[in-house]
Write a protein that holds these residues in place. Structure first.
Motif, short mmCIF file in Angstrom:
data_model
loop_
_atom_site.label_atom_id
_atom_site.label_comp_id
_atom_site.label_asym_id
_atom_site.label_seq_id
_atom_site.Cartn_x
_atom_site.Cartn_y
_atom_site.Cartn_z
N LYS A 63 0.81 -1.21 0.00
CA LYS A 63 0.00 0.00 0.00
C LYS A 63 0.85 1.27 0.00
CE LYS A 63 -4.04 1.86 2.34
NZ LYS A 63 -5.01 1.59 3.41
N VAL A 64 1.96 1.26 0.71
CA VAL A 64 2.82 2.44 0.83
C VAL A 64 4.26 2.04 0.57
CG1 VAL A 64 3.69 4.18 2.46
CG2 VAL A 64 1.29 3.55 2.51
N VAL A 65 4.97 2.89 -0.14
CA VAL A 65 6.40 2.70 -0.39
C VAL A 65 7.14 3.82 0.31
CG1 VAL A 65 8.21 2.68 -2.16
CG2 VAL A 65 5.99 1.61 -2.64
N GLN A 81 5.79 18.60 -3.34
CA GLN A 81 4.39 18.77 -3.76
C GLN A 81 3.69 17.42 -3.97
OE1 GLN A 81 4.35 21.30 -7.20
NE2 GLN A 81 5.31 23.01 -6.12
N VAL A 82 4.46 16.36 -4.17
CA VAL A 82 3.84 15.05 -4.45
C VAL A 82 4.23 13.96 -3.45
CG1 VAL A 82 3.51 15.48 -6.91
CG2 VAL A 82 5.64 14.45 -6.13
N LEU A 83 5.25 14.20 -2.66
CA LEU A 83 5.70 13.21 -1.69
C LEU A 83 5.74 13.83 -0.30
CD1 LEU A 83 8.84 11.72 -3.49
CD2 LEU A 83 6.53 10.79 -3.47
N GLU A 84 5.64 13.00 0.71
CA GLU A 84 5.89 13.44 2.07
C GLU A 84 7.40 13.39 2.28
OE1 GLU A 84 3.90 14.59 4.33
OE2 GLU A 84 1.93 14.06 3.52
N VAL A 85 7.99 14.47 2.71
CA VAL A 85 9.42 14.53 2.97
C VAL A 85 9.59 14.87 4.44
CG1 VAL A 85 11.60 15.67 2.40
CG2 VAL A 85 9.88 15.26 0.60
N GLU A 86 10.33 14.02 5.16
CA GLU A 86 10.46 14.22 6.60
C GLU A 86 11.79 13.70 7.09
OE1 GLU A 86 10.11 15.67 9.89
OE2 GLU A 86 8.30 15.93 8.69
N ASP A 87 12.45 14.46 7.95
CA ASP A 87 13.74 14.07 8.52
C ASP A 87 13.62 13.50 9.93
OD1 ASP A 87 15.18 14.91 6.27
OD2 ASP A 87 15.29 16.96 7.02
N LYS A 90 10.18 10.20 14.33
CA LYS A 90 8.81 10.05 14.87
C LYS A 90 7.79 10.66 13.93
CE LYS A 90 5.77 9.21 18.25
NZ LYS A 90 4.52 9.00 17.55
N THR A 91 8.09 11.83 13.38
CA THR A 91 7.17 12.47 12.45
C THR A 91 7.07 11.67 11.16
OG1 THR A 91 7.78 14.60 13.41
CG2 THR A 91 6.58 14.67 11.34
N PHE A 92 8.20 11.13 10.68
CA PHE A 92 8.22 10.27 9.50
C PHE A 92 7.27 9.09 9.74
CE2 PHE A 92 11.36 8.67 6.06
CZ PHE A 92 10.49 7.74 5.55
N MET A 109 -2.06 10.67 -3.74
CA MET A 109 -0.60 10.69 -3.82
C MET A 109 -0.11 9.82 -4.98
SD MET A 109 2.25 10.06 -0.89
CE MET A 109 1.96 11.64 -0.12
N CYS A 110 -0.75 8.70 -5.17
CA CYS A 110 -0.39 7.81 -6.28
C CYS A 110 -0.56 8.53 -7.62
CB CYS A 110 -1.24 6.55 -6.23
SG CYS A 110 -0.86 5.35 -7.50
N GLU A 111 -1.70 9.18 -7.80
CA GLU A 111 -1.94 9.92 -9.03
C GLU A 111 -0.95 11.06 -9.19
OE1 GLU A 111 -6.05 11.02 -8.62
OE2 GLU A 111 -6.74 8.96 -8.93
N GLY A 112 -0.67 11.77 -8.11
CA GLY A 112 0.27 12.89 -8.16
C GLY A 112 1.69 12.46 -8.48
N THR A 113 2.12 11.35 -7.88
CA THR A 113 3.49 10.90 -8.15
C THR A 113 3.63 10.36 -9.57
OG1 THR A 113 3.00 8.76 -7.11
CG2 THR A 113 4.10 10.41 -5.75
N GLN A 114 2.59 9.71 -10.09
CA GLN A 114 2.65 9.24 -11.48
C GLN A 114 2.77 10.42 -12.45
OE1 GLN A 114 -0.56 6.51 -12.25
NE2 GLN A 114 0.05 5.19 -10.57
N LYS A 115 2.00 11.46 -12.19
CA LYS A 115 2.07 12.67 -13.02
C LYS A 115 3.46 13.30 -12.91
CE LYS A 115 -0.08 17.12 -13.80
NZ LYS A 115 -0.57 18.28 -13.13
N TYR A 116 3.98 13.38 -11.70
CA TYR A 116 5.31 13.94 -11.46
C TYR A 116 6.38 13.17 -12.24
CZ TYR A 116 9.46 15.49 -8.89
OH TYR A 116 10.69 15.99 -8.55
#
Length: 136
Positions: A63-65, A81-87, A90-92, A109-116
């Motif tokens: 379901k999630v990569v 804009q299309v992925l969650e980015v976290e350092d 705990k927040t990740f 997110m799937c649709e957004g990343t494919q477009k990206y």
């Protein structure tokens, strides 16, 4: 580094909230330290190198990569804009769990990343970037 960081610093927080979730580690050159991460019942499964077919099956069944890169991911234009980015670990973990539990957000997110990917990493996207160099 990415696998060790995720497995040791982030995945335990995820397992607290989703005790049955699995973390599949896919990629070549699996070190002994990474192989040792797979222990009975801890949810970490070391696949190592897989065929294109097996990779496609994993993408279809997961379901999630996560791509827990701490180095070398800079320079991807507008990726936030299309992925969650976290350092922060705990927040990740919290963002990963929230995404896992939100089917609509996963779909978006799937649709957004494919477009990206089409816009930035396909042949058409590459030609758009360099076409003015060839049209002068």
């Amino acid at each position: 580094d990415a696998v060790l960081w995720f497995a040791k610093e982030i995945f335990p927080y995820i397992r607290e909230q989703l005790p049955d979730i699995k973390f599949y580690v896919v990629g070549s050159k699996v070190t002994d330290e990474i192989k040792a991460l797979e222990q009975p019942g801890n949810g970490i499964i070391i696949k190592g190198f897989v065929s294109e077919e097996e990779l496609a099956n994993l993408y279809a069944s997961c379901k999630v990569v996560v791509v827990p890169l701490r180095y070398g991911a800079e320079g991807m234009p507008q990726v936030e804009q299309v992925l969650e980015v976290e350092d922060d670990p705990k927040t990740f973990a919290d963002k990963t769990v929230a995404l896992y539990q939100d089917n609509d957000r996963c779909r978006q997110m799937c649709e957004g990343t494919q477009k990206y990917i089409r816009e930035h990493f396909s042949m058409d996207g590459a030609w758009e970037v360099i076409e003015e160099d060839f049209s002068r």
